[in-house]
Design an enzyme around this catalytic site. Structure first.
Site, mmCIF file in Angstrom:
data_model
loop_
_atom_site.group_PDB
_atom_site.id
_atom_site.type_symbol
_atom_site.label_atom_id
_atom_site.label_comp_id
_atom_site.label_asym_id
_atom_site.label_seq_id
_atom_site.Cartn_x
_atom_site.Cartn_y
_atom_site.Cartn_z
ATOM 1 N N CYS A 67 0.843 -1.198 0.000
ATOM 2 C CA CYS A 67 0.000 0.000 0.000
ATOM 3 C C CYS A 67 0.871 1.238 0.000
ATOM 4 O O CYS A 67 2.013 1.215 0.416
ATOM 5 C CB CYS A 67 -0.876 0.027 1.247
ATOM 6 N N ARG A 95 7.826 13.448 0.844
ATOM 7 C CA ARG A 95 7.517 13.202 2.260
ATOM 8 C C ARG A 95 7.684 11.749 2.673
ATOM 9 O O ARG A 95 8.168 11.475 3.750
ATOM 10 C CB ARG A 95 6.102 13.690 2.581
ATOM 11 N N LYS A 153 6.504 9.431 -5.996
ATOM 12 C CA LYS A 153 5.918 8.794 -7.172
ATOM 13 C C LYS A 153 6.166 9.717 -8.368
ATOM 14 O O LYS A 153 6.529 10.877 -8.191
ATOM 15 C CB LYS A 153 4.432 8.520 -6.975
ATOM 16 N N LYS A 164 1.394 6.829 2.681
ATOM 17 C CA LYS A 164 0.523 7.907 3.164
ATOM 18 C C LYS A 164 -0.893 7.403 3.382
ATOM 19 O O LYS A 164 -1.547 7.790 4.335
ATOM 20 C CB LYS A 164 0.529 9.077 2.174
#
Length: 196
Positions: A2, A70, A63, A5
């Site tokens: 996953c 972050r 990405k 964030k």
């Protein structure tokens, strides 16, 4: 796995309603451990000794199509490499400015203007972000530029057989060479996590 964030947001929400999010916490722990996998592979490939090595990184952002760093895998990888005495030459189409803002000027980080410039003087190459520009590289050029020709593909962008046929060692996540395929250096004292 996953997106970190998303997992963190779900975990905070679950805690907010009084639910102990053990499963989400476990997923977050796996995500964190996965970020160290490339470092373990690079360290083992380099004989357990990264001091004085130069690692080329393609991709710094979390990405593609963003400069967001972050939760970027590149951050943990660079910090582990620096702690081991390695230098980093990195390229990202968008995140160079953000990287400089976070880390400032430092002698063990060179932010390059293009992907192939990052290979100059590098021992190996790690792919950290799946930018479209990295999907069809010139493997012969990469092999010729690297001192210890190997690609550590953290995004599984490449076909392992094609990379190996081009004369580069290929390490992906769950494919290609693995920690088990690289002998433990006799002179190195590796952390238990690196023995997996």
């Amino acid at each position: 796995s996953c997106f970190p964030k998303d997992v963190q947001a779900l975990e905070r929400t679950a805690h907010g309603v009084g639910f102990e999010a053990k499963l989400l916490g476990a997923v977050e722990a796996v995500n964190y451990a996965q970020k160290g996998k490339l470092f373990e592979l690079i360290e083992r490939h380099c004989g357990g000794q990264l001091k004085g090595k130069t690692i080329a990184l393609w991709g710094l952002a979390f990405k593609p199509n963003t400069d967001d760093m972050r939760e970027a895998s590149s951050r943990r990888l660079m910090e582990l490499l620096w702690a081991a005495g390695a230098k980093v030459r990195a390229f990202d189409p968008e995140a160079r400015g953000e990287t400089k803002r976070i880390y400032g000027e430092r002698p063990d980080l060179v932010l390059c203007e293009d992907a192939y410039q990052a290979l100059e003087g590098a021992d190996v190459l790690a792919i950290v972000t799946e930018w479209k520009a990295f999907r069809a590289p010139d493997f012969a050029r990469i092999r010729g530029a690297l001192k210890a020709p190997a690609i550590f593909d953290g995004r599984n962008l490449y076909d392992p057989a094609q990379v190996e046929e081009a004369g580069l060692a290929y390490y992906g996540i769950g494919r290609g060479r693995s920690l088990a395929s690289v002998p433990v250096p006799s002179a190195a004292v590796l952390r238990p996590a690196a023995m997996a």
